[in-house]
Design a protein around this motif. Sequence first.
Motif, PDB file in Angstrom:
ATOM      1  N   ALA A  35      16.264  51.749  47.557  1.00  0.00           N
ATOM      2  CA  ALA A  35      16.748  52.072  46.422  1.00  0.00           C
ATOM      3  C   ALA A  35      17.532  54.009  46.902  1.00  0.00           C
ATOM      4  CB  ALA A  35      15.900  51.608  45.742  1.00  0.00           C
ATOM      5  N   ALA A  36      17.786  54.170  47.746  1.00  0.00           N
ATOM      6  CA  ALA A  36      17.695  55.459  47.676  1.00  0.00           C
ATOM      7  C   ALA A  36      19.687  55.569  46.989  1.00  0.00           C
ATOM      8  CB  ALA A  36      17.826  56.208  49.189  1.00  0.00           C
ATOM      9  N   LEU A  37      20.449  55.085  48.068  1.00  0.00           N
ATOM     10  CA  LEU A  37      21.500  55.056  47.374  1.00  0.00           C
ATOM     11  C   LEU A  37      21.849  54.498  45.489  1.00  0.00           C
ATOM     12  CD1 LEU A  37      24.671  55.426  48.469  1.00  0.00           C
ATOM     13  CD2 LEU A  37      24.726  53.304  48.430  1.00  0.00           C
ATOM     14  N   TYR A  38      21.272  53.537  45.673  1.00  0.00           N
ATOM     15  CA  TYR A  38      21.045  54.015  43.420  1.00  0.00           C
ATOM     16  C   TYR A  38      21.188  54.945  42.964  1.00  0.00           C
ATOM     17  CZ  TYR A  38      19.006  52.241  38.799  1.00  0.00           C
ATOM     18  OH  TYR A  38      18.425  52.844  38.086  1.00  0.00           O
ATOM     19  N   LEU A  39      19.999  55.710  43.429  1.00  0.00           N
ATOM     20  CA  LEU A  39      19.090  57.030  42.615  1.00  0.00           C
ATOM     21  C   LEU A  39      20.035  58.058  42.747  1.00  0.00           C
ATOM     22  CD1 LEU A  39      16.717  58.042  41.623  1.00  0.00           C
ATOM     23  CD2 LEU A  39      15.943  58.247  43.719  1.00  0.00           C
ATOM     24  N   TRP A  40      20.082  58.127  43.778  1.00  0.00           N
ATOM     25  CA  TRP A  40      21.580  58.857  44.602  1.00  0.00           C
ATOM     26  C   TRP A  40      23.040  59.277  43.468  1.00  0.00           C
ATOM     27  CZ3 TRP A  40      21.316  63.340  47.517  1.00  0.00           C
ATOM     28  CH2 TRP A  40      22.913  63.268  48.012  1.00  0.00           C
ATOM     29  N   ASP A  41      23.397  57.936  42.961  1.00  0.00           N
ATOM     30  CA  ASP A  41      24.474  57.913  42.390  1.00  0.00           C
ATOM     31  C   ASP A  41      24.560  57.952  41.366  1.00  0.00           C
ATOM     32  OD1 ASP A  41      25.921  56.728  44.203  1.00  0.00           O
ATOM     33  OD2 ASP A  41      25.938  55.475  44.249  1.00  0.00           O
ATOM     34  N   VAL A  42      22.400  57.804  40.720  1.00  0.00           N
ATOM     35  CA  VAL A  42      22.378  58.120  39.050  1.00  0.00           C
ATOM     36  C   VAL A  42      22.054  59.417  39.152  1.00  0.00           C
ATOM     37  CG1 VAL A  42      20.129  57.448  37.612  1.00  0.00           C
ATOM     38  CG2 VAL A  42      21.225  55.712  38.869  1.00  0.00           C
ATOM     39  N   LEU A  43      21.550  59.540  39.886  1.00  0.00           N
ATOM     40  CA  LEU A  43      21.313  60.989  39.551  1.00  0.00           C
ATOM     41  C   LEU A  43      22.628  62.218  40.097  1.00  0.00           C
ATOM     42  CD1 LEU A  43      18.141  61.574  42.760  1.00  0.00           C
ATOM     43  CD2 LEU A  43      18.027  62.332  39.672  1.00  0.00           C
ATOM     44  N   ILE A  44      23.442  61.949  40.376  1.00  0.00           N
ATOM     45  CA  ILE A  44      24.775  62.025  40.238  1.00  0.00           C
ATOM     46  C   ILE A  44      25.226  62.465  38.294  1.00  0.00           C
ATOM     47  CG2 ILE A  44      27.244  62.512  40.791  1.00  0.00           C
ATOM     48  CD1 ILE A  44      25.876  61.907  44.228  1.00  0.00           C
ATOM     49  N   ASP A  45      25.523  61.081  38.202  1.00  0.00           N
ATOM     50  CA  ASP A  45      26.140  60.623  37.434  1.00  0.00           C
ATOM     51  C   ASP A  45      25.194  61.315  36.297  1.00  0.00           C
ATOM     52  OD1 ASP A  45      27.706  59.419  34.935  1.00  0.00           O
ATOM     53  OD2 ASP A  45      25.751  58.427  34.197  1.00  0.00           O
ATOM     54  N   ALA A  46      23.903  61.559  36.245  1.00  0.00           N
ATOM     55  CA  ALA A  46      22.512  62.237  35.235  1.00  0.00           C
ATOM     56  C   ALA A  46      23.587  63.869  35.022  1.00  0.00           C
ATOM     57  CB  ALA A  46      21.104  62.648  35.354  1.00  0.00           C
ATOM     58  N   MET A  47      23.764  64.392  36.498  1.00  0.00           N
ATOM     59  CA  MET A  47      24.496  65.761  36.506  1.00  0.00           C
ATOM     60  C   MET A  47      25.436  66.724  36.208  1.00  0.00           C
ATOM     61  SD  MET A  47      22.112  66.719  40.524  1.00  0.00           S
ATOM     62  CE  MET A  47      24.078  66.302  40.855  1.00  0.00           C
ATOM     63  N   ASP A  48      26.610  65.203  35.992  1.00  0.00           N
ATOM     64  CA  ASP A  48      27.615  65.896  35.326  1.00  0.00           C
ATOM     65  C   ASP A  48      27.879  66.734  34.409  1.00  0.00           C
ATOM     66  OD1 ASP A  48      30.541  65.058  36.064  1.00  0.00           O
ATOM     67  OD2 ASP A  48      30.072  64.459  33.730  1.00  0.00           O
ATOM     68  N   GLU A  49      27.050  66.944  33.382  1.00  0.00           N
ATOM     69  CA  GLU A  49      27.619  67.641  31.618  1.00  0.00           C
ATOM     70  C   GLU A  49      26.631  69.190  31.924  1.00  0.00           C
ATOM     71  OE1 GLU A  49      24.272  68.102  28.510  1.00  0.00           O
ATOM     72  OE2 GLU A  49      23.537  65.414  29.177  1.00  0.00           O
ATOM     73  N   PHE A  50      26.180  69.408  33.787  1.00  0.00           N
ATOM     74  CA  PHE A  50      25.686  69.943  34.052  1.00  0.00           C
ATOM     75  C   PHE A  50      26.299  71.155  35.282  1.00  0.00           C
ATOM     76  CE2 PHE A  50      21.722  68.423  32.530  1.00  0.00           C
ATOM     77  CZ  PHE A  50      21.486  68.841  30.730  1.00  0.00           C
ATOM     78  N   ASP A  51      27.413  70.034  35.575  1.00  0.00           N
ATOM     79  CA  ASP A  51      27.846  70.537  36.670  1.00  0.00           C
ATOM     80  C   ASP A  51      27.901  70.576  37.687  1.00  0.00           C
ATOM     81  OD1 ASP A  51      30.513  70.586  34.444  1.00  0.00           O
ATOM     82  OD2 ASP A  51      29.430  73.255  34.702  1.00  0.00           O
ATOM     83  N   GLY A  52      26.758  69.705  37.782  1.00  0.00           N
ATOM     84  CA  GLY A  52      25.295  69.178  39.314  1.00  0.00           C
ATOM     85  C   GLY A  52      27.060  69.033  40.271  1.00  0.00           C
ATOM     86  N   ARG A  53      26.681  69.225  41.577  1.00  0.00           N
ATOM     87  CA  ARG A  53      27.402  69.008  42.132  1.00  0.00           C
ATOM     88  C   ARG A  53      26.214  68.148  43.735  1.00  0.00           C
ATOM     89  NH1 ARG A  53      31.841  71.984  42.917  1.00  0.00           N
ATOM     90  NH2 ARG A  53      32.568  70.967  45.322  1.00  0.00           N
ATOM     91  N   VAL A  54      26.780  67.498  44.664  1.00  0.00           N
ATOM     92  CA  VAL A  54      26.738  67.284  46.376  1.00  0.00           C
ATOM     93  C   VAL A  54      26.660  68.638  47.013  1.00  0.00           C
ATOM     94  CG1 VAL A  54      26.434  66.106  47.992  1.00  0.00           C
ATOM     95  CG2 VAL A  54      27.256  65.292  45.588  1.00  0.00           C
ATOM     96  N   ALA A  55      25.216  69.400  47.806  1.00  0.00           N
ATOM     97  CA  ALA A  55      25.517  70.111  48.336  1.00  0.00           C
ATOM     98  C   ALA A  55      25.092  69.899  49.839  1.00  0.00           C
ATOM     99  CB  ALA A  55      24.830  71.295  48.015  1.00  0.00           C
ATOM    100  N   GLY A  56      25.337  70.565  50.447  1.00  0.00           N
ATOM    101  CA  GLY A  56      24.716  70.574  52.242  1.00  0.00           C
ATOM    102  C   GLY A  56      23.577  71.371  52.034  1.00  0.00           C
ATOM    103  N   ILE A  57      22.975  71.620  53.611  1.00  0.00           N
ATOM    104  CA  ILE A  57      21.354  72.218  53.327  1.00  0.00           C
ATOM    105  C   ILE A  57      21.691  73.643  53.895  1.00  0.00           C
ATOM    106  CG2 ILE A  57      20.037  70.462  54.073  1.00  0.00           C
ATOM    107  CD1 ILE A  57      20.203  71.397  56.574  1.00  0.00           C
ATOM    108  N   GLU A  58      22.748  74.061  54.085  1.00  0.00           N
ATOM    109  CA  GLU A  58      23.221  75.307  54.955  1.00  0.00           C
ATOM    110  C   GLU A  58      22.196  76.363  53.734  1.00  0.00           C
ATOM    111  OE1 GLU A  58      25.332  73.029  55.020  1.00  0.00           O
ATOM    112  OE2 GLU A  58      26.833  74.228  56.504  1.00  0.00           O
ATOM    113  N   ALA A  59      23.172  75.945  52.795  1.00  0.00           N
ATOM    114  CA  ALA A  59      21.788  77.038  51.167  1.00  0.00           C
ATOM    115  C   ALA A  59      20.756  76.902  50.486  1.00  0.00           C
ATOM    116  CB  ALA A  59      23.168  77.125  50.112  1.00  0.00           C
TER     117      ALA A  59
END
Length: 222
Positions: A196-220
């Motif tokens: 279910a990982a891909l489904y949850l990942w996409d749902v979370l990205i959609d939920a973050m949109d109004e907060f200007d959420g972004r995908v990030a790598g691990i460096e930060a």
Amino acid sequence: MNALYEVERSPIAKSTTASYQTFGLGKQFLKDIDIDAEKQIQQCAIVDLTNLSRVGFRGQDAADYLISYGFQLPEQPNQALLQEDGCWVARLSFTEYCVLGSLHDFGERVSQLEQGWTMDERANYLLPRQDSHAWIQLTGQHVALVMAKLCGIDLQQQAFTVGQIAQTSVARINAIVINVSDAQTQKFNLLCDRAAALYLWDVLIDAMDEFDGRVAGIEAIL
């Protein structure tokens, strides 16, 4: 064992055009694609930690086994405890534990813990979580608001403190949510069925949109 890491692929890789790169002993993680990644992590971001080592143990002797390897354990179920090296030990029931690897060593201590387990007379049963669960980290000041769209439990700071665990439904799938926030930013670890990982990942990205959420790598977050 290193060859295994080299071929391991996160199911989330299918959902992003960002590239993965090798860290530690051949483990693949998303690269940072945002020049303000550290700022993004503090605001609202999602990080794929699926290839970071994790393992579970269950049984009357599971606690003694972990203690023998130098881990400190939470006193009660649904609590998680940060270790000195950055690992987290999550207690899911009176006799079940899940150990999450640290980015300081890219999960090598946890990998060794799993490799050191053998079937013997002790009531300590191995639960391989690397293949069964995906690991997503949600970060930033808006994490509770993002989760409020998907989960019926109150995960605001005053109700869901650092080290607390919620075994609940997120976007209608079973998930383990762990508050692993630090002094810099709020952070939730989410463990869900790998299928279910891909489904949850996409749902979370959609939920973050109004907060200007972004995908990030691990460096930060290293």
